[in-house]
Design a protein around this motif. Structure first.
Motif, PDB file in Angstrom:
ATOM      1  N   LEU A   1       0.649   6.082  -7.505  1.00  0.00           N
ATOM      2  CA  LEU A   1      -0.332   7.154  -7.676  1.00  0.00           C
ATOM      3  C   LEU A   1       0.315   8.484  -8.062  1.00  0.00           C
ATOM      4  O   LEU A   1      -0.195   9.171  -8.955  1.00  0.00           O
TER       5      LEU A   1
ATOM      6  N   LEU B   1       0.834  -1.203   0.000  1.00  0.00           N
ATOM      7  CA  LEU B   1       0.000   0.000   0.000  1.00  0.00           C
ATOM      8  C   LEU B   1       0.870   1.255   0.000  1.00  0.00           C
ATOM      9  O   LEU B   1       0.560   2.231  -0.699  1.00  0.00           O
TER      10      LEU B   1
ATOM     11  N   MET C   1       0.836   4.214  -2.788  1.00  0.00           N
ATOM     12  CA  MET C   1       0.526   5.590  -2.412  1.00  0.00           C
ATOM     13  C   MET C   1       1.673   6.546  -2.714  1.00  0.00           C
ATOM     14  O   MET C   1       1.450   7.708  -3.093  1.00  0.00           O
ATOM     15  N   ARG C   2       2.906   6.089  -2.533  1.00  0.00           N
ATOM     16  CA  ARG C   2       4.062   6.981  -2.653  1.00  0.00           C
ATOM     17  C   ARG C   2       4.730   6.937  -4.021  1.00  0.00           C
ATOM     18  O   ARG C   2       5.487   7.846  -4.363  1.00  0.00           O
TER      19      ARG C   2
END
Length: 278
Positions: free
Chosen positions: A197, A189, A193-194
């Protein structure tokens, strides 16, 4: 020197041949563009008309209809309601569309291909058919009227745009970057996210823009579900049916300006983010 001249002439000849081949397409696209923008030559002058009814060409020019729009509670309430519906639609479409795009690109489950094809259903089904079906469902639940119900219905219409654009961005993304982040200790995750995205953020920005415009410009669903609380497109339609003053032309011009500003902002922001990542 002669050889150099001949070498330089070859690219020029290729460009000339390419332009000549594309000339019919260029002419066709130019004519289509002019046809689509031709109404602006009427709407913009009419919005500044000094007459008390829609007439072209205007007998004089004035800002009275822009003032009438800004000072009219019904118009402003419809505008604010459309902005709220558009923002909520954008958030919901991204919240559901982005995870769905990840599932379609990276998931391996039965029916994935069928699901990917079914995402485009709201683009294929006529809006009037969709609106009647949703109205029947909403009527049983007592959701006809509240603007939040309109936003949920608009989310279904906007979802295909989010999924298609985000899916394209994910398929162009180099997943080795995500795997490298996980190899350096990031969780799955955290890597998404880092790394993932932020890398596909131009696609996410474009998807958000398309979702907002889909909602902000939608009329048919609003006519069935909005009840007495009109959205801006519904208010414009009612104004055309009941009045003949140029206020609706002024609102149309402001809508065009809003969409143009958003489009320029999305282009600049997407280019800046993409350039920064590069």
């Amino acid at each position: 020197m002669g050889t150099l001249t001949a070498t330089q002439a070859k690219p020029a000849a290729r460009r000339a041949a390419l332009v000549s081949k594309r000339l019919p397409l260029i002419i066709f696209v130019t004519l289509v563009f002019l046809f689509l923008t031709l109404p602006l030559l009427v709407v913009v002058p009419v919005s500044f008309s000094s007459a008390s009814f829609i007439t072209f060409p205007p007998p004089g020019y004035s800002l009275r209809w822009y003032e009438a729009y800004l000072n009219d509670y019904a118009w402003m309430a419809a505008t604010i309601r459309s902005l709220k519906v558009g923002v909520v639609t954008t958030v919901l479409a991204l919240a559901f569309g982005v995870p769905l795009s990840f599932a379609l690109v990276r998931g391996r489950f039965p029916g994935r291909a069928l699901l990917e094809q079914g995402i485009a259903a709201p683009l294929i089904v006529p809006n009037i058919v969709f609106s009647i079906a949703v109205f029947g469902f909403y009527y049983k639940l007592g959701l006809v009227g509240p603007w939040l119900g309109v936003a949920v219905a608009h989310t279904i219409l906007a979802l295909p745009f989010v999924v298609i654009v985000t899916t394209a961005g994910l398929r162009a993304f180099d997943r080795n970057l995500e795997l490298a982040a996980m190899g350096l200790g990031a969780s799955r995750l955290g890597a998404v996210m880092r790394v993932t995205l932020p890398d596909i953020s131009p696609s996410l920005i474009s998807a958000a823009f398309l979702a907002f415009i889909t909602s902000f410009d939608e009329l048919v669903v609003a006519m069935f579900l909005a009840g007495a609380d009109a959205t801006l497109p519904k208010k414009m339609f009612e104004s055309i049916m009941t009045a003949i003053d140029p206020t609706v032309a002024a609102v149309s011009v402001l809508q065009i300006l809003l969409v143009s500003v958003l489009m320029i902002a999305v282009t600049l922001l997407g280019g800046r983010v993409g350039g920064g990542r590069a």
